[in-house]
Design an enzyme around this catalytic site. Structure first.
Site, short mmCIF file in Angstrom:
data_model
loop_
_atom_site.label_atom_id
_atom_site.label_comp_id
_atom_site.label_asym_id
_atom_site.label_seq_id
_atom_site.Cartn_x
_atom_site.Cartn_y
_atom_site.Cartn_z
N GLY A 50 0.81 -1.22 0.00
CA GLY A 50 0.00 0.00 0.00
C GLY A 50 0.84 1.27 0.00
N CYS A 51 1.88 1.26 0.82
CA CYS A 51 2.75 2.45 0.92
C CYS A 51 3.52 2.67 -0.38
CB CYS A 51 3.70 2.31 2.10
SG CYS A 51 2.82 2.23 3.69
N THR A 52 3.89 1.58 -1.04
CA THR A 52 4.57 1.69 -2.33
C THR A 52 3.64 2.30 -3.37
OG1 THR A 52 6.04 -0.15 -1.83
CG2 THR A 52 5.73 0.40 -4.16
#
Length: 160
Positions: A50-52
Site C-alpha cells: 500500500g505504501c509503495t
C-alpha cells in the site's frame, strides 16, 4: 498501555513545525518551506504494497503538483537507509523523511489507536495534510486509503 489519539488537526490550525532527516541524510524543516504549499503525508512502512502504491502515485503526480506550487513530503518511522532503498527500488522522486521516534506523527495525530484487521492497535494512521504558505492546515485527511488517494487529493485541491 493505551494512549488516546491526540486531538486531530483541523483547517486553520497551525501546522506543527518539524525538522527530520531525509533518505539522503539532508535535514528538512517545514518552516524552511514557508511561502509554498506543502503536502505532508504519513505512511506506516516503506516497501510495503500500500505504501509503495501511494508513494508511486505521488511520484507520478509530482511534476503537476510542483507546477501548482506544492512540495510533497512523505513521512514514515523508517530509518533513512531504508528510505534510500525505497527511493531506489521504486524510482521515487518525492522527499522521504524519517520520524523514528514518531514525535512528528504524534504532533499531527497521525500515530495512535487504530483498527487493524478488527483489533485496536497502536500505529501510524495513514494521513495527509496540506499546509498553506503561512504554515496553517488547509486540508486534514485521516485514515486515507493508499490506493486512489492521490487522485482524490488532486480532486479535493481542484487540480483535475
Amino acid at each position: 498501555m493505551t494512549t488516546a489519539t491526540p486531538d486531530r488537526l483541523s483547517v486553520g490550525d497551525p501546522a506543527p513545525d518539524f525538522t527530520l532527516s531525509s533518505d539522503t541524510g539532508e535535514e528538512v524543516s517545514l518552516s524552511d518551506l514557508r511561502g509554498r504549499k506543502v503536502i505532508v503525508y504519513f505512511y506506516p512502512a516503506a516497501m510495503t504494497p500500500g505504501c509503495t502504491k501511494q508513494a508511486c502515485d505521488f511520484t507520478e503526480s509530482l511534476d503537476s503538483l510542483e507546477a501548482a506550487g506544492f512540495e510533497v513530503l512523505g513521512i514514515s518511522p523508517d530509518k533513512p537507509e531504508k528510505l534510500a532503498k525505497f527511493r531506489e527500488r521504486d524510482h521515487l522522486t518525492i522527499t522521504l523523511l524519517s520520524d523514528p521516534d514518531k514525535a512528528v506523527m504524534a504532533s499531527y495525530a497521525a500515530f495512535g489507536e487504530k483498527k487493524l484487521y478488527g483489533k485496536i492497535v497502536q500505529g501510524v494512521i495513514r494521513s495527509t495534510f496540506v499546509v498553506d504558505e503561512e504554515g496553517r492546515i488547509e486540508l486534514a485527511q485521516y485514515n486515507v486509503k493508499a490506493t486512489g488517494h492521490v487522485a482524490k487529493l488532486r480532486r479535493d485541491l481542484a487540480l483535475d
